[in-house]
Design an enzyme around this catalytic site. Structure first.
Site, PDB file in Angstrom:
ATOM      1  N   GLU A  93      23.930  40.460   5.663  1.00 49.90           N
ATOM      2  CA  GLU A  93      23.476  39.220   6.294  1.00 49.90           C
ATOM      3  C   GLU A  93      22.814  39.461   7.647  1.00 49.90           C
ATOM      4  O   GLU A  93      22.103  38.596   8.166  1.00 49.90           O
ATOM      5  CB  GLU A  93      24.652  38.260   6.456  1.00 49.90           C
ATOM      6  CG  GLU A  93      25.739  38.749   7.389  1.00 49.90           C
ATOM      7  CD  GLU A  93      27.090  38.113   7.084  1.00 49.90           C
ATOM      8  OE1 GLU A  93      27.639  37.478   7.981  1.00 49.90           O
ATOM      9  OE2 GLU A  93      27.573  38.256   5.948  1.00 49.90           O
ATOM     10  N   GLN A 147      31.290  37.470  -2.984  1.00 49.08           N
ATOM     11  CA  GLN A 147      31.821  36.110  -3.164  1.00 49.08           C
ATOM     12  C   GLN A 147      32.354  35.887  -4.571  1.00 49.08           C
ATOM     13  O   GLN A 147      33.212  35.019  -4.778  1.00 49.08           O
ATOM     14  CB  GLN A 147      30.729  35.086  -2.853  1.00 49.08           C
ATOM     15  CG  GLN A 147      30.314  35.056  -1.394  1.00 49.08           C
ATOM     16  CD  GLN A 147      29.049  34.252  -1.173  1.00 49.08           C
ATOM     17  OE1 GLN A 147      28.379  33.839  -2.130  1.00 49.08           O
ATOM     18  NE2 GLN A 147      28.696  34.030   0.080  1.00 49.08           N
TER      19      GLN A 147
END
Length: 426
Positions: free
Chosen positions: A313, A172
């Site tokens: 994730e 990110q």
């Protein structure tokens, strides 16, 4: 007031269900940023409505973009003159996409933009993006913490240029810079130096969505270049959130049943697409067809040795499945999960072992040896993925009590109802 624990339902028969998933959080928040920076209105079709995406929409509204409901869609209108403006106060909650994507947007605004979030958000890696923006001439007051809270003092424009960062803590950090780069006067070159960047599919998603919005993007090995230019309006259609499919598809494996997720794209940058291969390796029959992705339990339920560096994730749910499998598992490449919503490696070791499991933390992952599990409280640490992991465990372990199930609203409001409905279809 304490929140009651949720008794994770036990599956008393093989599941047989079709589960329609809400939209991708990762795609929704990228689409909102690109829409707010576009030169004309954008309709975001079938976005995810969750805490993370509502925080993003609220942040963009605070900076002057219009984000309004149109049925199930969002209609985003950039400011009339294209100029975002403060002063503003931004709450990022615990959303990595909001805390990493908003600072470069705030740098394009005029005025002071104060950014803060939940207590755990103040511990998550932010230093590289703060340093990168300062290299580009952006003034940021962070009290020397290199973390939240901080204030971006925008001047209405960013020259752009070239920056070098260590993005090994989160992809990110790169995506956040790239998404605003078309609005920088000179565009932007981002170069990564350090250990490998995790979650490479998310970077591919960023590049794809920039190009779909009209940006010129070059992506090489650890270097990304975005040219300056206008972003176009129109429609941005959001795919179902494939990572949120993990526990539903895993239910087919645990119970020996069938689960179909409709609308599964044949070509996608979402990391959740890796579930096809991972669940097959654990013994499931996996087929992708016109009806969507279907997973069937075959009676085989094997452990797995998997490098999850690019799909970290998925780790909490896969770890839960591994604890129920018929052989040991090693999940590696995921040291970066220590900096997520919680330290996910430590949390999984603590909670799985607390139910009688045998899980050992490795320098970059987990080693899981299945043992008979017992019921008990499964703490979730304000982490939505821990709720999903606990639900998967509860399929086969009576008496699992899930702490604070509402935290799953971060990415999937209504999860417990959808989970219960899936089991009701069995």
């Amino acid at each position: 007031m304490s929140v009651p624990h949720w008794p994770a339902p036990v599956a008393h028969a093989p599941v047989d269900a079709t589960v329609a998933l809400p939209g991708s959080k990762s795609m929704t928040n990228r689409a909102l940023i690109l829409a707010a920076l576009a030169g004309e209105p954008v309709r975001v079709v079938r976005p995810l409505r969750s805490r993370d995406t509502e925080l993003m929409a609220g942040a963009l509204r605070a900076l002057g973009a219009g984000v309004r409901d149109e049925g199930a869609d969002w209609h985003v209108t950039p400011p009339a003159d294209g100029a975002l403006a403060g002063p503003a106060r931004i709450d990022v909650g615990l959303a990595g996409t909001v805390m990493r994507f908003l600072p470069p947007v705030a740098a394009l605004a005029t005025g002071a933009v104060a950014i803060d979030g939940d207590p755990r958000a103040r511990e998550r890696p932010m230093g590289p993006i703060i340093t990168a923006l300062r290299t580009l001439g952006v003034e940021i007051d962070d009290g020397g913490r290199a973390a939240l809270p901080f204030t971006v003092r925008g001047r209405g424009a960013v020259d752009g240029g070239a920056v070098t960062i260590d993005a090994s803590g989160s992809s990110q950090l790169v995506s956040g810079l790239l998404l605003s780069a078309p609005r920088f006067a000179k565009g932007l070159e981002v170069r990564h130096e350090g250990p490998p960047v995790p979650s490479a599919p998310h970077l591919e998603m960023t590049v794809r969505m920039l190009r779909e919005a009209g940006a010129e993007v070059e992506a090489g090995e650890d270097v990304w270049r975005v040219g300056p230019g206008a972003l176009r309006g129109g429609e941005r259609v959001i795919e179902p959130d494939l990572s949120n499919a993990a526990q539903f598809l895993g239910a087919a494996l645990v119970t020996g049943g069938r689960v179909t997720v409709p609308g599964w794209p044949g070509d996608t940058a979402q990391p959740g697409d890796a579930l096809r291969g991972l669940l097959a390796a654990m013994g499931a029959e996996v087929t992708l067809g016109a009806d969507g992705l279907t997973v069937r339990g075959t009676g085989a339920f094997r452990g797995i040795d998997a490098d999850l560096h690019e799909v970290g994730e998925l780790t909490p749910v896969l770890a839960a499945l591994a604890a129920l499998a018929e052989g040991p598992s090693r999940l590696t490449g995921i040291a970066h999960l220590r900096g997520h919503e919680t330290d996910r490696l430590a949390a999984l070791v603590t909670e799985l072992n607390g139910l009688g499991g045998d899980v050992r933390e490795l320098p970059d992952g987990l080693e899981i040896r299945p043992r008979p599990l017992r019921g008990g409280v499964f703490r979730t640490y304000d982490d939505h993925r821990m709720v999903m992991a606990a639900a998967a465990l509860g399929l086969a372990v009576p008496g699992v009590l899930v702490e604070n199930p509402a935290t799953v609203g971060k990415t999937m409001p209504g999860f417990t109802d959808l989970w219960t409905a899936m089991l009701g279809a069995a």
